[in-house]
Each structure stands twice: as structure tokens, then as C-alpha cells.
Design an enzyme around this catalytic site. Sequence first.
Site, PDB file in Angstrom:
ATOM      1  N   CYS A  56       0.830  -1.208   0.000  1.00 14.55           N
ATOM      2  CA  CYS A  56       0.000   0.000   0.000  1.00 14.55           C
ATOM      3  C   CYS A  56       0.864   1.257   0.000  1.00 14.55           C
ATOM      4  CB  CYS A  56      -0.899   0.011   1.230  1.00 14.55           C
ATOM      5  SG  CYS A  56      -2.060  -1.359   1.320  1.00 14.55           S
TER       6      CYS A  56
ATOM      7  N   GLU B 245       0.553   3.926   1.833  1.00  9.32           N
ATOM      8  CA  GLU B 245       0.862   4.398   3.177  1.00  9.32           C
ATOM      9  C   GLU B 245       2.118   3.724   3.720  1.00  9.32           C
ATOM     10  OE1 GLU B 245      -2.005   3.326   1.781  1.00  9.32           O
ATOM     11  OE2 GLU B 245      -3.590   3.471   3.293  1.00  9.32           O
TER      12      GLU B 245
END
Length: 130
Positions: free
Chosen positions: A56, A58
Site C-alpha cells: 500500500c 501508506e
Amino acid sequence: MGEKQILSYIETAIIARENAYAKYSNFKVGAIVVDENNNIYKGVNVENGSYGLSNCAERSAVFSGISNGMKKIKVICIVADTKEPVSPCGACRQVIREFSNNETIIILANLNKDYKLYTIEELLPYAFKL
């Protein structure tokens, strides 16, 4: 942190998002992490044909920060093409928690620059802690 700074972070994450490798889902996500010294680290989602090996945006941004000496997240901003501000998955919430404190600001946004501000406790109450 003022509205102008928030929108600047969102714009930086939107620009980073263009580098996402999302050939399977076509769901591009961009993220930036700002550390305690105001350094900015960018991340995007990177997919893989074996989905479990994908990462991801993030976590990509956090891992970039840690790789470059970051100790704590001051701000993290996550952006995707969603109706409402995008929300991080549970794994990302746990990673963000590991490098956050009570002052960490989490900005969830979309391409329209709609956003919501959170603390890690609001996103991940009762987090796993060692």
C-alpha cells in the site's frame, strides 16, 4: 496546521499517486509522510500478480521515511480517487501506529481535495502494542 498546509500536502500526495503501479486493480493511491524535521517522503501502492506481495501507498511512504532516518510521523496524508476521503486498511493503520504519537495528524483525502483529519487512536483504537 492550517487549511493551506493541508491542501499543499494533499496536492503533493495527488502528484505522487501518478507513479502508482496498479495494473490489476486500477486503484491508484498516493501518500506522503512528513517527519519530525519536516522532511517529506512519498509512497504509492505497488501491486503484484501475486496480490499478497503488493504494498500500500501508506506503508511505502512510512518505509521510505524509516529508511531515510525518520523516527516519528508528524503528518501522513493519503489520497485516492474515491467519493469520500480514502481510508487506510488495517495493516497500514497498524504500521502508522508504530511510528506515530498523540500529535500525529492523519489526513485522509480524495482527488476533489475533500479531507478528514484523524488521530491514530481514532483510526485504530485498542491497537496492538508491545
